[in-house]
Design a protein around this motif. Structure first.
Motif, mmCIF file in Angstrom:
data_model
loop_
_atom_site.group_PDB
_atom_site.id
_atom_site.type_symbol
_atom_site.label_atom_id
_atom_site.label_comp_id
_atom_site.label_asym_id
_atom_site.label_seq_id
_atom_site.Cartn_x
_atom_site.Cartn_y
_atom_site.Cartn_z
ATOM 1 N N ASP A 202 0.806 -1.086 0.000
ATOM 2 C CA ASP A 202 0.095 0.031 0.191
ATOM 3 C C ASP A 202 0.755 1.191 -0.081
ATOM 4 O O ASP A 202 -0.040 2.572 -0.019
ATOM 5 N N ALA A 203 2.264 1.217 -0.040
ATOM 6 C CA ALA A 203 2.959 2.294 0.052
ATOM 7 C C ALA A 203 2.670 3.387 -0.924
ATOM 8 O O ALA A 203 2.633 4.615 -0.402
ATOM 9 N N ARG A 204 2.484 3.097 -2.143
ATOM 10 C CA ARG A 204 2.071 4.044 -2.997
ATOM 11 C C ARG A 204 0.641 4.805 -2.783
ATOM 12 O O ARG A 204 0.868 5.986 -3.044
ATOM 13 N N HIS A 205 0.010 3.945 -2.283
ATOM 14 C CA HIS A 205 -1.307 4.451 -1.935
ATOM 15 C C HIS A 205 -1.084 5.640 -0.824
ATOM 16 O O HIS A 205 -1.516 6.654 -0.670
ATOM 17 N N LEU A 206 -0.317 5.122 0.159
ATOM 18 C CA LEU A 206 -0.110 6.090 1.493
ATOM 19 C C LEU A 206 0.632 7.182 1.121
ATOM 20 O O LEU A 206 0.513 8.194 1.653
ATOM 21 N N ALA A 207 1.525 7.000 0.158
ATOM 22 C CA ALA A 207 2.228 8.409 -0.196
ATOM 23 C C ALA A 207 1.219 9.193 -0.856
ATOM 24 O O ALA A 207 1.577 10.666 -0.864
ATOM 25 N N ASP A 213 0.100 17.453 4.528
ATOM 26 C CA ASP A 213 0.960 17.927 5.522
ATOM 27 C C ASP A 213 0.484 17.225 6.995
ATOM 28 O O ASP A 213 0.171 18.036 7.802
ATOM 29 N N LEU A 214 0.496 16.175 7.178
ATOM 30 C CA LEU A 214 0.093 15.473 8.161
ATOM 31 C C LEU A 214 1.283 15.312 9.117
ATOM 32 O O LEU A 214 2.438 15.427 8.783
ATOM 33 N N LEU A 215 0.938 15.562 10.748
ATOM 34 C CA LEU A 215 2.099 15.435 11.502
ATOM 35 C C LEU A 215 2.796 14.018 11.476
ATOM 36 O O LEU A 215 3.927 13.784 11.639
ATOM 37 N N LEU A 216 2.031 13.031 11.353
ATOM 38 C CA LEU A 216 2.490 11.606 11.251
ATOM 39 C C LEU A 216 1.573 10.724 10.602
ATOM 40 O O LEU A 216 0.071 10.994 10.496
ATOM 41 N N ILE A 217 1.989 9.582 10.648
ATOM 42 C CA ILE A 217 0.784 8.364 10.035
ATOM 43 C C ILE A 217 1.523 7.401 11.160
ATOM 44 O O ILE A 217 2.406 6.782 11.503
ATOM 45 N N GLU A 218 0.394 6.716 11.870
ATOM 46 C CA GLU A 218 0.648 5.945 13.257
ATOM 47 C C GLU A 218 0.361 4.610 12.850
ATOM 48 O O GLU A 218 -0.658 4.116 12.171
ATOM 49 N N GLY A 228 9.708 -3.561 7.816
ATOM 50 C CA GLY A 228 8.758 -2.870 6.726
ATOM 51 C C GLY A 228 8.411 -1.377 7.236
ATOM 52 O O GLY A 228 8.292 -0.776 6.109
ATOM 53 N N HIS A 229 8.262 -1.142 8.450
ATOM 54 C CA HIS A 229 8.052 0.339 8.736
ATOM 55 C C HIS A 229 9.454 1.303 8.282
ATOM 56 O O HIS A 229 9.317 2.280 7.733
ATOM 57 N N ALA A 230 10.460 0.588 8.283
ATOM 58 C CA ALA A 230 11.663 1.160 8.051
ATOM 59 C C ALA A 230 11.786 1.522 6.555
ATOM 60 O O ALA A 230 12.211 2.570 5.918
ATOM 61 N N GLU A 231 11.379 0.563 5.877
ATOM 62 C CA GLU A 231 11.269 0.595 4.198
ATOM 63 C C GLU A 231 10.199 1.692 3.774
ATOM 64 O O GLU A 231 10.134 2.304 2.889
ATOM 65 N N LEU A 232 9.080 1.357 4.560
ATOM 66 C CA LEU A 232 7.943 2.457 4.237
ATOM 67 C C LEU A 232 8.299 4.033 4.531
ATOM 68 O O LEU A 232 7.851 4.756 3.487
ATOM 69 N N ALA A 233 9.200 3.994 5.486
ATOM 70 C CA ALA A 233 9.366 5.364 5.820
ATOM 71 C C ALA A 233 10.341 6.044 4.617
ATOM 72 O O ALA A 233 10.321 7.110 4.720
ATOM 73 N N ARG A 234 10.829 5.235 4.047
ATOM 74 C CA ARG A 234 11.820 5.837 2.749
ATOM 75 C C ARG A 234 11.023 5.957 1.493
ATOM 76 O O ARG A 234 11.442 6.566 0.922
ATOM 77 N N ILE A 236 7.553 6.959 1.839
ATOM 78 C CA ILE A 236 6.519 7.991 1.916
ATOM 79 C C ILE A 236 7.090 9.442 2.630
ATOM 80 O O ILE A 236 8.271 9.242 3.304
ATOM 81 N N ARG A 237 6.709 10.450 2.682
ATOM 82 C CA ARG A 237 7.268 11.735 3.224
ATOM 83 C C ARG A 237 6.510 11.979 4.584
ATOM 84 O O ARG A 237 7.450 12.461 5.507
ATOM 85 N N THR A 238 5.313 11.573 4.633
ATOM 86 C CA THR A 238 4.706 11.735 6.148
ATOM 87 C C THR A 238 5.482 10.997 7.183
ATOM 88 O O THR A 238 5.914 9.803 6.983
ATOM 89 N N PRO A 239 5.961 11.532 8.346
ATOM 90 C CA PRO A 239 6.579 11.064 9.353
ATOM 91 C C PRO A 239 5.902 9.705 9.952
ATOM 92 O O PRO A 239 4.714 9.681 10.022
ATOM 93 N N VAL A 240 6.537 8.611 10.074
ATOM 94 C CA VAL A 240 6.082 7.309 10.565
ATOM 95 C C VAL A 240 6.152 7.254 12.132
ATOM 96 O O VAL A 240 7.126 7.599 12.668
#
Ligand code: SMG
Ligand code: MG
Length: 372
Positions: A202-207, A213-218, A228-234, A236-240
């Motif tokens: 879902d990474a592309r969708h979450l991007a 301009d969200l503070l974060l995605i939890e 997986g979260h480390a990969e996703l953090a690369r 998307i721009r929204t802070p994980v």
């Protein structure tokens, strides 16, 4: 402190409105409360486990069972250590038992409350608070339609909440966020919580959320998928931000070192107690991360303790520390309120709040005394 016995008290608390997340809908809380009776007086603990093992593996019947069969007897057998070190010894005595951190947190909280009340020392002072009031964020569940969501969000903004968190899941994510941004503008502090509902596919969708301009995605991915979260953090721009994944200071250090998160939601019940919560705060701050205090739909007891924790210096983002009336018609303590978006940090002995006996009795569904 000598632990003489613990009352396991179950209370049924109806919610003012259904609270829907990616893992289900709650309309009431079945809460396990602990009343520790010690040589120095009484203390209260609140177990944050839900009725079903859907947020994590713990559930309220299991926490009562593990306390009754293992944890309380173990504490009784270590009365020496408990006498000498009080609440600081609870997790050490229980360390040999795996998991069940919400149960461990509840008994540590009750013992600590008894000690602090006896000493006339506040929760805030014990944990290292540096603020007298904390900003209040609010968590908004998934609802049936966008117009309904906008009404709910508008109501909370009118009530003064300084930050909005939207629960999301596949099929309810980009559109609700876009609608809130379009209606309330780009300045409202806004974040989302997926409760593990997505995968790396879902990474592309979450991007697509990066535009808002969200503070974060939890906790977008499942709790054990740190890499997986480390990969996703690369991707998307929204802070994980991690919630379910962070169960201790050790797991916080591991997640930070592999770049799995840049923000941590600290929930004392999830990590085994308020003392471990402070250790996670310290680890995060040492690595330059922001932390904030999450919520588990607590009664006023846990809510008061969370407000104190949120007053530590590293809690630089608003927490899910909403007023009692966000969830409950009638709280078992005097209601915690917000004014101009801030909640006062209790400064009385111990938790600084206590159950109101007649209210507590009215919602009590069972009470069990365990002598130690
Ligand atoms: C039943 S939802 C409990 C867990 C959830 N908590 C909230 O959304 C905040 C609840 C609260 O304000 O107490 C989270 O994953 O952060
Ligand atoms: Mg969460």
């Amino acid at each position: 402190v000598k632990l003489e016995g613990v009352e396991l008290r179950r209370v049924a608390m109806p919610l003012v409105s259904p609270f829907r997340t990616s893992f289900g809908t709650q309309t009431a809380r079945d809460v396990l409360l602990l009343r520790a009776v010690t040589s120095e007086g009484e203390g209260w603990g609140e177990c944050v486990a839900m009725s079903d093992p859907l947020y994590s593996s713990e559930y309220v019947d299991a926490t009562a069972d593990v306390l009754r069969r293992f944890f309380l007897p173990a504490l009784a057998a270590s009365s020496e250590e408990l006498q000498r070190h009080g609440a600081n010894a609870v997790n050490a005595v229980l360390h040999r038992y795996k998991g069940h951190r919400m149960a461990k947190a509840a008994v540590e909280m009750a013992v600590l409350d008894a000690e602090l009340r006896a000493e006339g020392r506040s929760w805030a002072r014990e944990l290292g608070a540096v603020h007298e009031r904390v900003p209040s964020g609010v968590s908004v569940g998934i609802v049936d339609s966008i117009p309904q969501l906008l009404d709910v969000v508008g109501g909370y903004l009118d009530a003064g909440y300084v930050r909005i968190k939207l629960k999301i899941e596949p099929g309810w994510d980009v559109e609700p966020v876009r609608a809130v941004r379009e209606r309330f503008g780009g300045d409202v502090p806004l974040q989302v919580d997926a409760n593990t509902a997505y995968t790396l596919r879902d990474a592309r969708h979450l991007a697509e959320l990066d535009d808002f301009d969200l503070l974060l995605i939890e906790q977008p991915l499942e709790e054990e998928d740190i890499l997986g979260h480390a990969e996703l953090a690369r991707l998307i721009r929204t802070p994980v931000c991690l919630d379910e994944s962070i169960v201790s200071a050790q797991s916080a250090a591991a997640a930070i070192s592999v770049g799995a998160c840049s923000i941590i939601n600290i929930k004392p019940g999830r990590v085994g107690g308020y003392l471990e919560a402070v250790r996670i705060h310290d680890v995060a701050v040492a690595h330059g991360l922001a932390v904030w205090c999450g919520g588990m739909v607590e009664t006023g007891l846990g809510r008061a303790a969370n407000a104190a924790l949120a007053a530590l210096p590293g809690f630089t983002l608003p927490g899910d520390i909403s007023a009692s009336d966000r969830f409950y018609e009638k709280d078992i303590t005097a209601p915690l309120t917000i004014s101009e978006g801030y909640m006062d940090v209790p400064d009385g002995p111990g938790l600084g709040v206590s159950p109101i006996p007649e209210v507590l009795d009215a919602v009590t569904t069972s009470s069990e005394w365990i002598a130690l």
